[in-house]
Design an enzyme around this catalytic site. Structure first.
Site, PDB file in Angstrom:
ATOM      1  N   LYS B 166     -21.262 -32.803 -37.995  1.00 42.02           N
ATOM      2  CA  LYS B 166     -22.545 -32.439 -38.643  1.00 42.02           C
ATOM      3  C   LYS B 166     -23.282 -31.476 -38.069  1.00 42.02           C
ATOM      4  CE  LYS B 166     -24.755 -35.431 -41.372  1.00 42.02           C
ATOM      5  NZ  LYS B 166     -25.658 -36.597 -41.600  1.00 42.02           N
ATOM      6  N   SER B 240     -19.344 -30.722 -41.971  1.00 42.83           N
ATOM      7  CA  SER B 240     -20.497 -30.490 -42.829  1.00 42.83           C
ATOM      8  C   SER B 240     -22.124 -30.198 -42.250  1.00 42.83           C
ATOM      9  CB  SER B 240     -20.795 -31.938 -43.625  1.00 42.83           C
ATOM     10  OG  SER B 240     -21.194 -32.968 -42.660  1.00 42.83           O
TER      11      SER B 240
END
Lengths: 378, 378, 378, 378
Positions: B166, B240
């Site tokens: 992330k 992400s």
């Protein structure tokens, strides 16, 4: 004795109005004005109510066919049945499958157990709006299915593997007409929602097929069971409805020893929404032999076409786990897309006919879906 | 010598805020405050920008974890990494997978070639907005990946099968900040569209993993190749990004002989969007043996979890035929749903972690997608 | 003599769980535990079935209110009525309006014709699933409406300007329950489509209000007229339904001389979907005087809040021209957004309560919609 | 001296391919092969990338026009400019406006200050893909705008009230072409997202108009300002782009004393997304006089047509309050629908030309939109 020789040619479409594939088939002599009996296809676009791709495709294909047959556009329907299903979400390639039928002399010495593809067609009596989604429609579709079986030369229901049906739905105008005559209609909902007139019409048509084929005894049928008793269903009916129609149309595909076709059809039903094995079973039913549980490229090379429904299950459970598809505003499109993936992941190609997206249906068992496959035998 | 013993427990969620599955694991002692290292899950909802299911899930899970660990909510991130992916279209069951790690004494006599699951984590240095989607982000993710490998006790890139990352994306505020300092940013598009800041961040993160693992040599990397040169990619990076973050977070999963875990991980990449065989290859890579080309129920019973990406191909062709997915306004959701079906049709279950929907990525090869599988060895 | 003093405070919400506006009102003493009677608001998100924004908002507001009142969360409903409407498409600002009521001594010498805002509440008897969308529900809502009028101190229906109602809808479980007892239900469609259980419940509730207020005589009401006879409607009912509820809840807003409120309410109905003059009429009804046909900024500065429905017309014609909204897959969201614009273009602000999106309703006349306005008198 | 006499006829369309309205105009002599200069319209459908309504309309209208003019279909573009904008969400009636121009003798004694509608057209030089969204495109549109003004007989920019422009966008093929020649392109995003090639092309075209009309000095223009410096804009440019085009096309509408038209045009810009007064100002600019701040029916009876943009604001604030439109997956369609409502609520009709849905634009000021109105003078 004259028997059928049926062929099927799948043409990908570059746009909704693309008739170049058909024109090539015509130029090569593969389809001829007197042999073309049906055009069955998927048109690109959203598949939603305001998707004009399907309408434009219908206009363009009908104009092309009229020219090809040398007849006026409004007479095309008498000669060639059109089954165009809108919406190619995901991995469904827009395409048109042309079905031809010619009558040829049956040669001597064909093994009597070698059944091949036959096709039959029929139109039904006119259906009043008050009959839509009810026994009136069920009975008229059953009668037309019997006639189409007869046209195909089929007498045993077990030889029938796919029945495509188009029936009238309801419109604002036809509801008004019925009610002005003191009749009620099955629904005021003109959508394909769970209580929509469209799904009632589709499901009455499916039960009509089931009745004709003996899948459901007439004694179990009534207005009340439509979209209520999901244990009643057909394993071979793929149906659709349109407000503009007054009559039903039926095309039956089956196998017969009285056929010289190079093709054979089979079918199966999936047990649930993720059942890839059900798709493989349909291929096996049509005569594709798998080594090691999976078809290889040579096997798939003999596959001509797959027809599949992708009806969304009525339950939010798949194999004991919850899914949220029923809550999804885009479920209609996603449900169709998922069926396309299930079939493509088995067939290794994207030119599959997959329709669906509605919630629950008498087309196939609860949670499962119908898959039919056409295979080249040689 | 202390080695890792890693476990993974998959809990279906009844609502975004459902922590009952975790509570049961806690009550049974399967997860303990000192062993819980990561929560990885799919949250229901549309997965779109205004889907509050994921946000609510994050709040609820963080509160539960704080209570479980006996720490303030804002310290949870130091102890447990959260990877929540929004959107469960189609046949993806909302769920949370809890990952635990404990250190146990290595017994004598384990065969030296029996590699088992290990997990490692790391946080990166802060990333400035002008670094997002560019070499700055690539290098910092690469460094954090190396640290996470080290934390996992992994030295050989070939033992790494999944790297979840992330990273910070861009926001209106961070763009303003960068530009006020005379810097440019990679994009003003805050969406996940093809030139969106979100996909640039995701793809820089993927290239960072690829750099750390030697999948792409540093010499080939520059700002210019991000989302331009698709031949550069990682086979194990699932990434992400979020505007609210300032640092990157990395979780590495791999196999090691220095592990007492009952689990093993493997991975593969699909060759295209309909490649079910690629999913089966991932299962085989993790140690599931198939008879007859297909896993049977006993085989699948040993499967603990699957992690898969479902990135939409950059081309509108699959195996030579056109699809219309790229033209579809709902492609983001449908693309994700299709990946869910591809995996579920192989695993026979719907509790798979499938994220995706973006168009093209350095996560996996052009047109293909990453699939990782965790299997119980005994 | 004690009379009501009602206040209304509109707090924009930064997220679905944002209670900071309410907290500020509490800190300033504007709302007090004993005066807070209702929270009415719009929550951001799609407003579709899988929009978790509204659910999260409900959880967060209920927790805040429990803490504010010093009571358990499950007792909040006894003290404060929640009306949360999901979906803020377009130009509808997410917000919560807090309604307070205190009882104050009526001063001498108030002019007897100066009517001010009063509010009254009531719960209905439990409604069985077989009553939903039918006369059973209509009668119970009518009774509860009469009680709420009484609670408000209102005796003349003409003084009632807004009746917000929440009633039970149907669920899979409640349908099963009804059918297991040999009862039928109004629909198996759990959506808000034209034949959906949700709209049947909403419309029965609207007819219940109409019956209580004498807008429709009881003799004209029957199961058969619900969603069939659109000439029967209420001009002041805004209703919603939820499967989780067993009882109806009613809040009545009106004007009374027995009120010390600084506010006044008025209402009007639009004649069709683009009728901005209808919105202006509602403002005038509440006491805003327009110079030159249009309210100026000072006029609008006195406007506290607007409540409006935006039901999609049943016809595809507006002032003689066709629109395609009925064919639109996103009609539910777009229909709501359009109502938001119609109101905002008149009020010059976006913090308006606008709900709707369903097709046709007994809430307002065919094609038209209800608009209520609350205005500060001094 | 010959001067223009321009007429405009608005025909609602029953389907995308409906040419019956045009045929009636032709039959009545209102439009003639030698006077028809432009067809400007809205086509029904989603307006999304896979909306085939617009394509079908273009095919059908072009075929009709070819027949009407007695020329081959591929020569129609030389004689009649087509501006078809897809998507009629909400209250926008699908329609085609036919614009005719004939040259008539100027009578003596017309007051010299009575300006009437004139129209002018021009095609631009071919635009290379590397010019799209950049100065190359800006300059070529500016040049074509000057030519179209000249064709219209307009010399003063203040007399120009509407400039409709169509320019080439980018395609996969044209990007490949540019890059193979060592050139870069403005974006690889082929959507209409915030960094999409489509909006870059539209916005370069708008700046080209602004440059030609002196709204923005050439010295302020560069590649870098496109979609970055929102203070640069045109108040009269409505632009669109398509990948299939190689040249720009420009239609200029203005008022001139050298005109015998019964029509007059005016325009205004709204100050923000809910500014109905901006729409009224446009009507006033065209010569509609309002009593009491609002046009009455007689006033509106003289209104021939309205052209409006509905670009979504770049900010999530309207008059100090947050809206969530920017987060909405359907913002493109909803944004367009909202513009349709804003205009319809003022004009009292739904046959308005409203295009838009993109986020931010050099067409109009930040947050505001362009509205042009054509009014009958007698």
């Amino acid at each position: 004795m004259k028997v059928q020789r049926v062929e099927m040619f799948v043409c990908p479409s570059a746009t909704p109005a693309d008739t170049s594939g058909l024109q090539k088939l015509a130029d090569s002599g593969k389809i001829r004005p007197e042999t073309l009996v049906a055009l069955v296809g998927k048109t690109e676009g959203t598949g939603a109510h305001d998707d004009w791709g399907r309408v434009w495709a219908d206009v363009a294909l009908r104009e092309w066919t009229a020219k090809f047959l040398g007849i006026p556009v409004d007479e095309v329907a008498k000669h060639v049945i059109f089954v165009l299903s809108g919406g190619c979400p995901g991995v469904i390639t827009p395409h048109i499958a042309a079905v031809t039928r010619q009558w040829v002399e049956m040669p001597e010495g064909r093994p009597s157990n070698d059944k091949r593809l036959v096709v039959g067609r029929s139109g039904s009596d006119a259906m009043a709006p008050e009959e839509v989604g009810r026994m009136g429609q069920i009975r008229k579709v059953a009668e037309a299915t019997r006639q189409a079986m007869s046209d195909a030369g089929l007498t045993d229901s077990k030889d029938v593997h796919l029945v495509m049906v188009k029936v009238p739905g309801l419109t604002t105008a036809s509801i008004k007409d019925a009610e002005s005559r003191g009749k009620t209609v099955v629904s005021h909902d003109l959508t394909f929602g769970p209580e929509g007139a469209g799904v009632y019409a589709n499901d009455a048509a499916a039960l009509g097929v089931a009745m004709a084929l003996g899948e459901v005894p007439e004694s179990k049928l009534s207005d009340e069971v439509v979209r209520r008793d999901w244990d009643l269903f057909s394993e071979v009916a793929m149906t659709s409805s349109g407000g503009e129609k007054r009559h039903g149309e039926v095309v039956v595909f089956g196998n017969s020893t009285a056929s010289q076709s190079p093709l054979r059809i089979g079918h199966a039903v999936t047990k649930d929404f993720i059942d890839a094995e059900g798709v493989r079973t349909a291929l096996r039913s049509a005569g594709v032999q798998f080594k090691d549980g999976l078809p290889d490229e040579a096997d798939l090379g003999r596959l001509v076409h797959v027809f599949a429904k992708s009806v969304i299950p009525g339950s939010d459970q798949i194999r004991g786990q919850r899914i949220t598809l029923l809550d999804d505003a885009d479920a209609y499109q996603i449900g169709k897309a998922l069926g396309g993936m299930l079939v493509a992941s088995v067939t290794g190609r994207t030119t599959n006919y997959v329709s669906g997206g509605e919630r629950n249906s008498h087309q196939g068992p609860p949670g499962g879906n119908i898959v039919a496959a056409v295979v080249r035998t040689d």
